[in-house]
Design a protein around this motif. Structure first.
Motif, mmCIF file in Angstrom:
data_model
loop_
_atom_site.group_PDB
_atom_site.id
_atom_site.type_symbol
_atom_site.label_atom_id
_atom_site.label_comp_id
_atom_site.label_asym_id
_atom_site.label_seq_id
_atom_site.Cartn_x
_atom_site.Cartn_y
_atom_site.Cartn_z
ATOM 1 N N PRO A 111 0.789 -1.242 0.000
ATOM 2 C CA PRO A 111 0.000 0.000 0.000
ATOM 3 C C PRO A 111 0.820 1.291 0.000
ATOM 4 O O PRO A 111 0.445 2.246 -0.677
ATOM 5 N N SER A 112 1.924 1.347 0.754
ATOM 6 C CA SER A 112 2.635 2.623 0.844
ATOM 7 C C SER A 112 3.660 2.788 -0.282
ATOM 8 O O SER A 112 4.368 3.782 -0.322
ATOM 9 N N ILE A 171 -2.047 3.148 -1.819
ATOM 10 C CA ILE A 171 -3.109 3.339 -0.827
ATOM 11 C C ILE A 171 -4.045 4.467 -1.257
ATOM 12 O O ILE A 171 -5.222 4.497 -0.903
ATOM 13 N N ASP A 172 -3.524 5.391 -2.081
ATOM 14 C CA ASP A 172 -4.328 6.515 -2.552
ATOM 15 C C ASP A 172 -4.886 6.274 -3.952
ATOM 16 O O ASP A 172 -5.569 7.137 -4.498
#
Lengths: 308, 505
Positions: free
Chosen positions: B94-95, B142-143
């Motif tokens: 995610p990051s 994640i975004d």
């Protein structure tokens, strides 16, 4: 007026000395946390290293033997944690707690049986670590800032920068972060996540060992029962406050170190009760945990819903 | 037309304990085509693709890739052969940004041994540009939207030099707009010489994007056709299968008072996507209402909302004049609503516990089975043994673990437990999945019996035959709505196939 007196060079020096053990063990916690290992057992690793360092130094009257033994004790304790958690599949939190309890009881027992001492063990034969003086800086304005500390104070800066490069500029660091965040993605990319977890665990043992040695051979030259006094846990909190990044953890540790250093100075200025001063790091821990809680709450965002 | 063959799976057979997942399957994909593999859940398409991707090994059969016979016993082998797979569940950190995810584990290094992020970004952007992908190299996953995440997964396979891409139900998680973008990406890939296998059960998408289609059912290939020579109707009947038409003996329904009335119900799924949007439904005592439809059109979420397992986002669920939309599963059960869940082993049963413990899961807290928190084991044993007799659960005794029973007998434990409480409304979701013919009949008879005793029954099933044979009234669910209500006696299967594909005239 008295406040001004508190902030001087000796406060800075005190700050660095207080920060070193927390920052080093904090970065051990950070790298474990980055790889998805919840390493509660750092406290026990520090204690075992502190004890082994004093014992080896006492019997051989050699500082290097003490340091070597301490680091080995930290690593061995880390290997025990790895065996319990990764090989035998025990819960990481329980394995860590078991190691902490075992280490406290074990070092206390050994101190009493080997040396017949209760509470603390101090002896002239224990060779401690001497501060390093940079002769070429003598007389310059830099001398009071950078000269005369023991090696750990210098080491913590190298560890922080080194870990930062490891995290963000190497394949290994990327693999560590991927393992912590999404082990399936890491495995899918051909990364052996169990090996990564072992690696960070053993490395955390090395760092915790250095941190423990700071307590028993650098700051003091003695061993006292439970002398890690929660520093392993404070390191975990610092890592959490620093988002498990090396520089963030370092900064959070300096915050704890500052609290410690101010407390020591206040004691001198206001003649405060020493028990109140000793409470400061733990009170700060609670404050930081509350801050972490607030930050978590701010981070929560609503789930996106597509237009229909 | 002389076409090169990219993949030929010959005579593949694969069985798991108790199930034959693939039976003499022959599957052939030409180089440079978009080949759809369709079939209902459990039809064997996932198993077949796992065999191709090296996750599973076939019991029998051969794999020929680009003309040479291969043994693919691990995923790495498949990747080295140029096969890439995008799973339904994404494997992304995610990051990390798109390039960081794509290069993970194989990041290029500079002369100092450090990762060359600039070089990685450049090669990822080059690939993206070649295939017409829009990539923001600084955006963390994640975004990113689900569509962007999926494109990142596709790029990951391309970065690893895949020539054959397997996309496992790629549109299941996408909005219609994202689906259109995905289709453009797939077309570009094929124009650049890639081969795409597209797994789905949405027939409209097959007709839109695929060149050829292979239909599977019950582990066997039902047919291979060019999409220009076939129709949704034909594919639907191949997929659902009209050969087995189960007869259920029952009289004309005699519906009385309304038990349940669902008004404008909206439900979001676990990912936060809208799964049910505006379902209206009414069930009376003395009738069986069926919900037909291809799986994944909101049936699961509808049932979860009705049984309190998932909160409705909007709308009312009026049960005997009371809104139960925000009630808890336990309170809903107390109001005599029984639930036979679609996932028997995870939701329906605790397979590690004994048969008797599972049988009293909804009644253990009550007299005479227990009193003041202590079991009356004699009464419990009597109750459990009676249910075992009544529902014909084939087991030496009720103390064995549920795990030791066959799928059909496990399902009978669920049905026995749920129907033993004399429910006013029975919600049965896929009640005969993985159950053999004899037991299917028994379960159908029990549902009809509930109806004849004055109960209301909601039957949700992906088996069209089942809904048509058992239900008195059938709603067809498509993309979160009930698009058509029909009388099963007045409509034929091919017509139903069209409704299930969202074509309502």
């Amino acid at each position: 007026m008295e406040w001004i007196e508190i902030f001087d060079i000796s406060l800075l020096r005190s700050l660095l000395r207080s920060t070193a053990p927390i920052a080093i063990v904090g970065m051990a916690a950070a790298i474990c946390s980055a790889a998805g290992v919840l390493n509660i057992g750092l406290e026990g690793k520090m204690l075992n290293a502190a004890f082994a360092g004093v014992a080896a130094s006492y019997y051989t009257e050699s500082m290097w033997a003490g340091l070597t033994a301490g680091v080995i004790a930290g690593i061995m304790t880390a290997v025990l944690f790895g065996l319990l958690s990764f090989t035998l599949g025990a819960d990481e939190v329980l394995a860590g707690l078991a190691i902490n309890i075992f280490s406290l009881a074990g070092t206390t027992y050994l101190m009493r049986t080997l040396w017949g001492q209760a509470g603390f063990f101090s002896d002239p034969k224990i060779v401690g670590v001497e501060p390093i003086h940079f002769t070429f800086l003598e007389g310059t304005f830099l001398e009071p800032f950078v000269s005369g500390f023991t090696y750990s104070v210098y080491l913590m800066f190298f560890i922080a920068v080194g870990l930062h490069i490891l995290y963000y500029r190497t394949r290994l660091g990327t693999a560590i972060r991927a393992t912590g965040e999404n082990p399936e993605a890491a495995e899918d990319a051909g990364i052996n996540t169990v090996r990564i977890k072992w690696l960070v665990t053993v490395f955390s043992g090395l760092l915790a060992g250095i941190s423990g040695l700071f307590l028993s051979l650098e700051n003091l030259t003695m061993f006292t029962e439970g002398m890690s006094a929660g520093k392993g846990y404070i390191g975990l909190v610092a890592s959490s406050f620093g988002n498990a990044t090396p520089l963030g953890t370092f900064g959070a540790s300096a915050f704890f170190g500052l609290g410690d250093a101010i407390g020591i100075r206040l004691q001198g200025v206001y003649e405060l009760d020493s028990r109140l001063i000793l409470m400061i790091p733990y009170a700060l821990t609670v404050v930081v945990l509350i801050l972490i809680g607030i930050r978590q709450r701010l981070k929560v965002r609503p789930v996106a819903i597509p237009e229909s | 037309m002389n076409k090169e063959i990219a993949i030929h799976l010959k005579n593949i057979t694969k069985s798991y304990p108790g199930v034959i997942a693939n039976k003499n399957v022959d599957f052939q994909v030409n180089k440079g085509e978009i080949h759809a593999l369709v079939g209902e859940n459990g039809a064997g398409k996932s198993t077949l693709m796992k065999i191709l991707y090296g996750i599973e090994q076939p019991d029998e059969g051969e794999i020929v890739i680009n003309g040479s016979m291969e043994t693919i016993n691990k995923v790495e082998t498949a990747i080295n052969l140029g096969i890439g797979m995008v799973h339904q569940e994404f494997t992304l950190v995610p990051s990390f940004t798109a390039p960081e995810n794509i290069g993970l584990g194989q990041e290029p290094k500079n002369s100092k041994g450090l990762v060359d992020w600039k070089g990685l970004n450049k090669s990822v952007m080059d690939i993206a540009e070649k295939y017409g992908f829009k990539v923001d190299p600084g955006l963390k996953m994640i975004d990113a939207s689900v569509g962007v995440q999926q494109r990142t997964e596709i790029l990951k396979t391309l970065y690893r030099n895949a020539n054959i891409l397997i996309l496992d139900e790629p549109t299941a998680v996408l909005t219609p707009q994202e689906t259109d973008e995905l289709f453009n990406v797939i077309r570009t890939l094929v124009n650049e010489g890639k081969t795409v296998i597209f797994i789905t059960h949405k027939l409209r998408e097959v007709m839109e994007i695929a060149d050829r289609v292979t239909v599977m059912r019950a582990g066997e290939v039902q047919g291979v056709s060019e999409t220009k020579n076939t129709s949704i109707t034909e594919l639907a009947s191949q997929m659902v299968g009209r050969e087995v038409f189960l007869q259920v003996k029952k009289d004309e329904a005699d519906p009385k008072d309304e038990i349940l009335n669902v008004e404008n119900l909206w439900v979001h799924d676990a990912r936060g996507l809208l799964a049910v949007n505006g379902v209206e439904m009414s069930i009376k005592e003395g009738e069986i209402v069926g919900i037909a439809g291809v799986e994944g059109n909101g049936q699961t979420e509808l049932v979860e909302a009705l049984t309190g397992l998932r909160k409705a986002s909007r709308g009312k669920i009026m049960y005997l004049g009371e809104d139960i939309a925000s009630s808890t599963p336990k309170n809903i059960r107390r109001k005599k609503i029984a639930h036979i869940p679609e996932d028997r082993t995870n939701t329906g049963l605790n397979t590690q516990l004994s048969i008797w413990e599972n049988l009293i899961g909804n009644s253990y807290f009550r007299k005479p089975l227990s009193s003041k928190g202590i079991f009356n084991l004699k009464k419990v044993a009597k109750h459990a043994n009676k249910l075992k007799e009544d529902f014909d659960i084939r087991s030496p005794n009720v103390s064995l673990k549920v795990k030791s029973l066959s799928g059909g007998n496990q399902q009978k434990v669920v049905v026995a437990r749920e129907l033993s409480e004399d429910p006013t409304l029975t919600i049965a979701s896929q009640p005969t999945r993985g159950v053999d013919i004899g037991n299917i009949e028994a379960i159908h008879e029990q549902l009809v019996q509930m109806r004849d005793d004055g109960g209301a029954v909601l039957l949700v099933s992906a088996e069209l035959d089942e809904v048509m044979a058992v239900a008195d009234r059938v709603g067809v669910m498509y993309e979160g709505q009930i698009v058509k209500w029909v009388n099963p006696k007045e409509v034929d299967q091919s017509q139903m196939g069209l409704y299930m594909a969202g074509v309502t005239e």
